[in-house]
Design an enzyme around this catalytic site. Structure first.
Site, PDB file in Angstrom:
ATOM      1  N   LYS A  84       0.848  -1.186   0.000  1.00  0.00           N
ATOM      2  CA  LYS A  84       0.000   0.000   0.000  1.00  0.00           C
ATOM      3  C   LYS A  84       0.891   1.246   0.000  1.00  0.00           C
ATOM      4  CE  LYS A  84      -4.501   1.231   1.884  1.00  0.00           C
ATOM      5  NZ  LYS A  84      -5.496   0.967   2.938  1.00  0.00           N
TER       6      LYS A  84
ATOM      7  N   GLU B  59     -20.011  -5.096   9.346  1.00  0.00           N
ATOM      8  CA  GLU B  59     -20.898  -4.265  10.165  1.00  0.00           C
ATOM      9  C   GLU B  59     -22.027  -5.068  10.803  1.00  0.00           C
ATOM     10  OE1 GLU B  59     -18.707  -1.718   7.330  1.00  0.00           O
ATOM     11  OE2 GLU B  59     -19.894  -3.541   7.091  1.00  0.00           O
TER      12      GLU B  59
ATOM     13  N   ARG C 267     -25.717  -1.626   6.106  1.00  0.00           N
ATOM     14  CA  ARG C 267     -25.419  -3.028   5.845  1.00  0.00           C
ATOM     15  C   ARG C 267     -25.824  -3.928   7.010  1.00  0.00           C
ATOM     16  NH1 ARG C 267     -20.617  -3.083   2.224  1.00  0.00           N
ATOM     17  NH2 ARG C 267     -19.642  -4.689   3.486  1.00  0.00           N
TER      18      ARG C 267
END
Length: 646
Positions: free
Chosen positions: A301, A389, A417
């Site tokens: 990253k 979630e 969600r």
């Protein structure tokens, strides 16, 4: 669609600005390059991203880490005939640059400019809208099967690109579980950079860190399979059984169980995701396989920019920075108010010190929600459950059954969600879970998939749920304190960005549930402006604007959407001709709807005008620009009042 190029660019046609990238108008131009030119194209893309994102901020580290994957995909696949599905889309900036949006990229995430995420409304090369994690496998599988069952489309290829954090989400597992159930040619690319926004968590992350396989084994397996199929020893009926046997044999020999091959998904890797030449060769080798398969790539990253490589979490969306030094350009002042999320985080730590029952829960966002502040002080009472979630909510419900008081901090758009979990696991049982809903309302540049506009509407209809929104930081901390003193679920919504004052850390006091606050009242006012949350600040400005025109209005900070302050509402309805409600959310089913329903049910003779987001999707821009567009900033409120009185 733009006309595709037909000639290889010459050196004279390549701008000195960003080298090969300046010659790319569509992916067809990428495919005209030689294989040896691809590393240079990747370098040019990274230079462009650094220069542009340093002045027009966006999602930096993820896109820097996926450059070679993007280039290799467009080099090997015939996009947009072949389909790319991006998970979340944080890593897709290079994809935008190669698909005709290089010039427009300078205005990405600005009002009227291109989105920061892939969107089919923006380009034929964007197959599916993104913004929420873990959906790429399911969506791509649907498209792969659709093409397979459409005459003339059977040869189209489908690729899903998903990160190592997103693949831990529940929807990704549901997609993986279903991939091998129907014939398809889906390729899943697992972009494994060992990071999400914050550090990855969970058993799957540890598993991916150790997973390996043999390229020689895969070549041997393919040769044997093709030979057996040619001789008729392998049929469609026996294929699944043979795959399971082969996977078991491989596990026995290697001493490792491969979760993907256990699901009958061919596994390749892990490979270096930054070796673009090797990536092209691998993709060519597996491109035409008529079976679901997963290519596991290790990436870094922030690749190509040392500050981001060294601290990728801080470079997820770093804001403006000096591209030469990596120094962040902070436009805030030390005397500025804190961000709302930091007020929440500091208050959570205070409450945890006061009450041993307090637990902090978040879903892969300890820094974004500031739950990380509690994690630093009380690690044994703070839980980051990853991109899941629904699990975060049900896990919190489980904590509550054990006598704990969980504060579950999730962005409004992501809490959507977990709706079923809120209803069935928390509210039916009336459990004391405090939902701390960050980024509620217009969030600005992240746009349509990230605005938190629906939470009032989808929460206030649930029995047992109470919904509140503070207009200031002091009220936020006192609502959090109040949740410890009351039973049952409570949702507290607050926006993104800076709060309003610096002097907020006052002694805790309990707030009466369902009681509003009179902000200001005038003699002979015919209009009452009722606000929820920080919309109060816009109403105060509107009041001053109207005062200059000789118009008096009364302003009320309702605090509670559910339960409403019925006593105050009855008084307001009797003493005013008009009520204007203001909310940072959708009007349909929202706070204004709640006031309208109450007045209707109580036969109140008062007109009601609701300000907020009407029945449409809001794209991207600054918060101020979008609130003005939607008509509920200070000018919009003042204008609405004038129209009512005209």
């Amino acid at each position: 669609m733009k006309q595709e190029s037909s000639q290889t660019p010459t050196s004279s046609e390549i701008s000195k600005g960003y080298g090969l990238l300046d010659s790319i108008k569509t992916p067809a131009d990428v495919r005209l390059l030689s294989l040896q030119q691809l590393p240079q194209l990747c370098d040019d893309i990274r230079r462009y991203l650094i220069d542009n994102l340093s002045v027009n901020p966006g999602h930096f580290a993820s896109s820097m880490g996926a450059v070679e994957i993007v280039v290799a995909l467009h080099y090997v696949y015939d996009t947009p005939t072949d389909h790319l599905f991006w998970d979340v889309g944080h890593q897709a900036y290079a994809h935008k640059l190669l698909t005709g949006r290089k010039e427009a990229f300078a205005n990405q995430r600005r009002k009227g400019g291109i989105s920061g995420f892939p969107s089919p409304l923006e380009s034929d090369y964007d197959t599916f809208i993104t913004g929420h994690a873990s959906n790429s496998i399911s969506a791509a599988l649907g498209r792969a099967i659709a093409d397979r069952n459409t005459p003339g489309f059977e040869s189209h290829k489908t690729v899903a690109v998903i990160g190592d954090a997103s693949i831990g989400g529940g929807l990704a597992f549901e997609g993986l579980n279903n991939v091998a159930n129907n014939p398809n040619n889906l390729l899943i690319i697992l972009n494994d950079n060992d990071m999400s926004i914050d550090a990855n968590v969970g058993g799957l992350h540890r598993y991916l860190s150790e997973l390996s396989t043999s390229a020689g084994y895969n070549r041997w397996r393919a040769k044997i399979y093709n030979a057996f199929r040619k001789e008729g020893f392998v049929t469609e009926e026996s294929k699944g059984r043979i795959q399971r046997f082969a996977n078991s044999l491989k596990s026995l020999v290697s001493g490792k169980q491969n979760i993907f091959e256990g699901l009958n998904i061919r596994y390749f890797g892990p490979f270096d995701g930054h070796d673009v030449i090797k990536l092209v060769k691998i993709l060519r080798d597996i491109k035409n396989m008529e079976t679901p398969r997963l290519l596991h790539l290790h990436t870094i990253k922030g690749k190509g920019y040392k500050p981001a490589e060294e601290c990728p979490a801080k470079w997820h969306a770093p804001g403006k920075f000096n591209p030469d030094t990596g120094e962040k350009i902070c436009e805030a002042c030390a005397s500025d108010p804190l961000n709302w999320q930091d007020v929440f985080g500091k208050t959570l730590v205070e409450l945890a010190r006061l009450d041993q029952r307090v637990m902090g829960v978040t879903a892969a966002m300890p820094s974004g929600t500031s739950v990380g502040m509690m994690l630093d002080v009380f690690p044994e009472r703070t839980f980051d459950v990853g991109i899941s979630e629904g699990h975060a909510v049900t896990f919190s419900a489980g904590l509550a059954t054990g006598g704990k008081r969980p504060f579950t901090a999730i962005y409004s758009t992501f809490l959507q969600r977990a709706y079923d979990n809120i209803v069935n696991d928390v509210c039916i049982q009336g459990l004391p879970v405090t939902f701390c809903i960050d980024r509620a309302g217009i969030v600005g540049e992240d746009g349509v998939t990230h605005h938190g506009l629906l939470d009032i509407a989808y929460l206030r209809c649930i029995p047992n749920m109470r919904v509140a929104s503070p207009a200031d930081e002091e009220t936020l901390r006192n609502l959090m304190f109040t949740s410890l003193k009351t039973d049952g679920p409570l949702a507290i919504r607050y926006p993104r960005g800076k709060a309003t004052t610096c002097d907020w850390q006052t002694p805790f006091r309990q707030i009466s549930v369902g009681k509003a606050r009179v902000d200001s009242e005038e003699q002979d006012s015919k209009v009452a402006v009722l606000t929820i949350g920080p919309a109060l600040n816009d109403a105060r400005k509107a009041k001053e604007m109207l005062k200059l025109q000789g118009i008096a209005v009364d302003v009320y900070d309702m605090i509670w959407v559910k339960p409403l302050d019925e006593e105050l509402l009855a008084r307001i309805a009797k003493s005013h001709k008009h009520i204007v409600t203001v909310e940072d959310g959708v009007v349909n089913g929202g706070f204004g709807s709640a006031v309208t329903e109450w007045c209707r049910d109580n036969n109140c003779d008062v007109s009601i005008h609701c300000l907020g987001v009407d029945d449409r999707w809001v794209t991207h821009g600054t918060v101020a620009e979008l609130k003005k567009e939607c008509g509920y900033d200070a000018e919009g409120i003042a204008s609405a009042v004038i129209k009512l009185l005209s």
